[in-house]
Design a protein around this motif. Structure first.
Motif: not given
Ligand SMILES: [Fe+2]
Length: 360
Positions: A8-9, A108, A110, A155, A171
């Motif tokens: 996810p990050s 990035h 989302h 971010h 998310y």
């Molecule tokens: Fe993120």
């Protein structure tokens, strides 16, 4: 970006079958644990619909406080950022992440999902694009704190020193794609979009009956047999173009420039801003290239649009430039060729480069 799974990050996990501990989506969460997590989230997460950032913040903060649900699952890996999907529904997905010193995500977004993360242990630093501008804002997120953001948030999150950190991320809708950005003097410029791999594809936005599922199935069923057979593939087109060119490596191109050749940079501004420029190169957009260089064109650049000018076309890696050079030869610039390896090979050879020049 490799074809691995994306956290996810932003970390790239390895391909299935090669994954290290915890890098395989779904590993390590027993059905009983999943049930316990679902019970905690039950009152907060609807089965469908979109959760507002405030609701996502409650989700991550509540789970971060429930160490009994995840603490024994965490794997500390100094080389690869570690993650584990904890929960998925049609409306949101929840992930557990571990951070070691020096690890960060890169810039990035989302893919249009809103999100939140709560720091359960340690401390994270977040840089993010301030709403409505190029300005970059920064904040530290300490253990026990949570932040939330809307679908336009871009971010870069990283470990903020000290001991290992652990965080819970959520998310909504579930992550399907993320776009990565390069920070330039012109602001953040989109670099590439990657699909988020993981089981959410089957239960989230890409579930059965959705347009995304239909598109995926259609793409999967494409075989060479289903393709038109009356034209070359891009690989064949490239090989054909290269067979007619004496391509120049950077050192040879550099020498040719001193003999009167012209280096024509066809990269878009975004790419030049991110990579840099070659001093003295002539910038001509790919979309107008032939019109500027055809000796018969009213929009030509007279000093260059000559059949005897040696044009050396340059792109980033030396692929698009080959096709462009081949086209230039067809319209009469018989000395046209391209830079083998493009700007990146030029820079790697230690030849002169500079930051992009301000347009005006
Ligand atoms: Fe993120």
């Amino acid at each position: 970006m490799s074809a691995g799974a994306i956290t996810p990050s932003g970390a790239v996990a390895q391909q299935r079958g090669q994954a290290g501990p915890g890098l395989q989506p779904g590993w390590g969460v027993s059905p009983e644990r999943q049930q316990a997590i679902a019970e905690v989230l039950g009152g907060q997460v609807p089965q469908a619909g979109r959760l507002a950032p405030g609701r996502l913040r409650a989700v991550t903060a509540d789970l971060a406080a429930r160490r009994d649900l995840w603490a024994d699952l965490v794997v500390r890996d100094p080389d690869v950022r570690w993650y584990l999907p904890l929960y998925r529904s049609s409306s949101c997905d929840v992930w557990l992440l571990a951070w070691e010193r020096g690890q960060d995500t890169d810039w990035h977004d989302h893919g249009g999902s809103s999100g939140s993360f709560a720091v359960a242990e340690g401390c994270l630093a977040e840089q993010y694009r301030a709403p409505g501008g190029r300005r970059v804002a920064r904040r530290r997120v300490l253990g026990g704190e949570a932040v939330a953001f809307g679908p336009a948030h871009v971010h870069d999150v990283g470990h903020d020193g000290g001991g290992p950190a652990t965080s819970i991320h959520a998310y909504s809708p579930p992550l399907m794609a993320m776009t990565y950005y390069t920070a330039t003097r012109y602001g953040l410029i989109a670099r590439e979009t990657v699909a988020v791999d993981g089981p959410e594809g089957a239960r989230g936005r890409g579930g059965p009956g959705t347009a995304l599922a239909a598109a995926s199935a259609s793409a999967a069923s494409l075989t060479p047999d289903a393709l038109p057979d009356d034209g070359p593939s891009i690989d064949e087109l490239l090989a054909e173009a290269r067979s007619g060119l004496a391509r120049l490596r950077p050192e040879a191109a550099f020498a040719a420039l001193t003999d009167g050749a012209a280096l024509v940079d066809i990269r878009p501004l975004e790419q030049r801003a991110a990579e840099g420029e070659v001093p003295g190169a002539i910038i001509i957009g790919r979309n107008v290239l032939e019109w500027r260089l055809d000796p018969r064109s009213e929009a030509r650049i007279p000093a260059l649009a000559r059949s005897d000018t040696q044009i050396i076309v340059m792109c980033s890696e030396g692929y698009a430039s080959t096709l462009a050079a081949a086209t230039l030869r067809r319209i009469g610039l018989r000395e046209a060729t391209d830079l083998d390896g493009g700007f990146q090979a030029w820079r790697a050879a230690g030849l002169p480069t500079r930051p992009v020049q301000s347009p005006g």
